[in-house]
Design a protein around this motif. Sequence first.
Motif, PDB file in Angstrom:
ATOM      1  N   CYS A  78       9.883  -3.150  -6.550  1.00 17.73           N
ATOM      2  CA  CYS A  78       9.031  -4.186  -5.960  1.00 17.73           C
ATOM      3  C   CYS A  78       9.237  -5.502  -6.705  1.00 17.73           C
ATOM      4  CB  CYS A  78       7.556  -3.786  -6.032  1.00 17.73           C
ATOM      5  SG  CYS A  78       7.140  -2.398  -4.961  1.00 17.73           S
ATOM      6  N   SER A  96       8.724  -3.477  -1.839  1.00 22.10           N
ATOM      7  CA  SER A  96       7.862  -4.497  -1.230  1.00 22.10           C
ATOM      8  C   SER A  96       7.865  -5.754  -2.080  1.00 22.10           C
ATOM      9  CB  SER A  96       6.439  -3.964  -1.054  1.00 22.10           C
ATOM     10  OG  SER A  96       6.428  -2.963  -0.049  1.00 22.10           O
ATOM     11  N   THR A  97       7.573  -6.894  -1.433  1.00 21.76           N
ATOM     12  CA  THR A  97       7.590  -8.190  -2.112  1.00 21.76           C
ATOM     13  C   THR A  97       6.274  -8.913  -1.891  1.00 21.76           C
ATOM     14  OG1 THR A  97       9.975  -8.407  -1.826  1.00 21.76           O
ATOM     15  CG2 THR A  97       8.736 -10.438  -2.226  1.00 21.76           C
ATOM     16  N   SER A  99       5.015 -12.609  -2.401  1.00 21.11           N
ATOM     17  CA  SER A  99       5.526 -13.948  -2.670  1.00 21.11           C
ATOM     18  C   SER A  99       4.562 -14.735  -3.558  1.00 21.11           C
ATOM     19  CB  SER A  99       5.751 -14.687  -1.353  1.00 21.11           C
ATOM     20  OG  SER A  99       6.723 -14.013  -0.588  1.00 21.11           O
ATOM     21  N   HIS A 113       8.775  -1.534   2.034  1.00 26.91           N
ATOM     22  CA  HIS A 113       9.522  -2.639   2.647  1.00 26.91           C
ATOM     23  C   HIS A 113       8.639  -3.709   3.291  1.00 26.91           C
ATOM     24  CE1 HIS A 113      13.335  -0.603   1.974  1.00 26.91           C
ATOM     25  NE2 HIS A 113      12.753   0.497   2.406  1.00 26.91           N
ATOM     26  N   CYS A 114       7.466  -3.941   2.752  1.00 26.81           N
ATOM     27  CA  CYS A 114       6.588  -4.993   3.271  1.00 26.81           C
ATOM     28  C   CYS A 114       6.798  -6.286   2.490  1.00 26.81           C
ATOM     29  CB  CYS A 114       5.120  -4.581   3.168  1.00 26.81           C
ATOM     30  SG  CYS A 114       4.677  -3.264   4.321  1.00 26.81           S
ATOM     31  N   THR A 115       6.499  -7.406   3.145  1.00 24.42           N
ATOM     32  CA  THR A 115       6.558  -8.710   2.505  1.00 24.42           C
ATOM     33  C   THR A 115       5.265  -9.451   2.799  1.00 24.42           C
ATOM     34  OG1 THR A 115       8.957  -8.839   2.739  1.00 24.42           O
ATOM     35  CG2 THR A 115       7.784 -10.910   2.379  1.00 24.42           C
ATOM     36  N   GLY A 117       3.767 -13.168   2.446  1.00 29.71           N
ATOM     37  CA  GLY A 117       4.317 -14.512   2.285  1.00 29.71           C
ATOM     38  C   GLY A 117       3.597 -15.371   1.262  1.00 29.71           C
ATOM     39  N   MET A 133       5.470  -7.764   7.791  1.00 30.98           N
ATOM     40  CA  MET A 133       5.584  -9.060   7.141  1.00 30.98           C
ATOM     41  C   MET A 133       4.341  -9.865   7.478  1.00 30.98           C
ATOM     42  SD  MET A 133       8.470 -12.014   7.553  1.00 30.98           S
ATOM     43  CE  MET A 133       9.637 -11.207   6.491  1.00 30.98           C
TER      44      MET A 133
END
Length: 172
Positions: A78, A96-97, A99, A113-115, A117, A133
């Motif tokens: 992550c 996952s990221t 931001s 695999h979620c983002t 923002g 996302m």
Amino acid sequence: MPTFIHPTATVYHERVTLGENVYIGPYCIIGGAPEYPNRHPDEPCGKVLIGHGTILHGHNTVDCATAQYDATYIGRECTLMKGAHVGHDCTIQDNSTLSCGSKIGGFSYIEDHCTVGLNATLHQRSRLMKGTMVGANAFFKDWTTGNFETWAGVPARFIKVNQHLKDKLGVK
């Protein structure tokens, strides 16, 4: 690379378990007391578990769980960009990221695999399904998404299917 903790980071080692190759950048606070109504910061709390290869760039906060036998969990690989906050009792699955400036309210669950923002906020007890996302500056207060959805706005609303990520992962 071996696990690295920047000298300015505060890691409550008695509450935090780190996987291999974790990077904790400047001024992070990992395992601090949960912010919860009517809860004193000195009350016993749970753990923080951070998986292999996860990167916390700097100025991140990750609160420990509210109950002694529970954990706030951040999975493998992550990325938390500068200024991201993960509230108590959250689960963030692999790859996952979060931001810069994103905030995840307590008891939220984020699948693989979620983002989230730039400066986006997830209300407590939110759930992002695989590949979701959430756009920049969005306020997500719905309780759950479908797989591979893109959400944006204030309040956040469904925009489209995240087809690019589906294709990248080979999902039909």
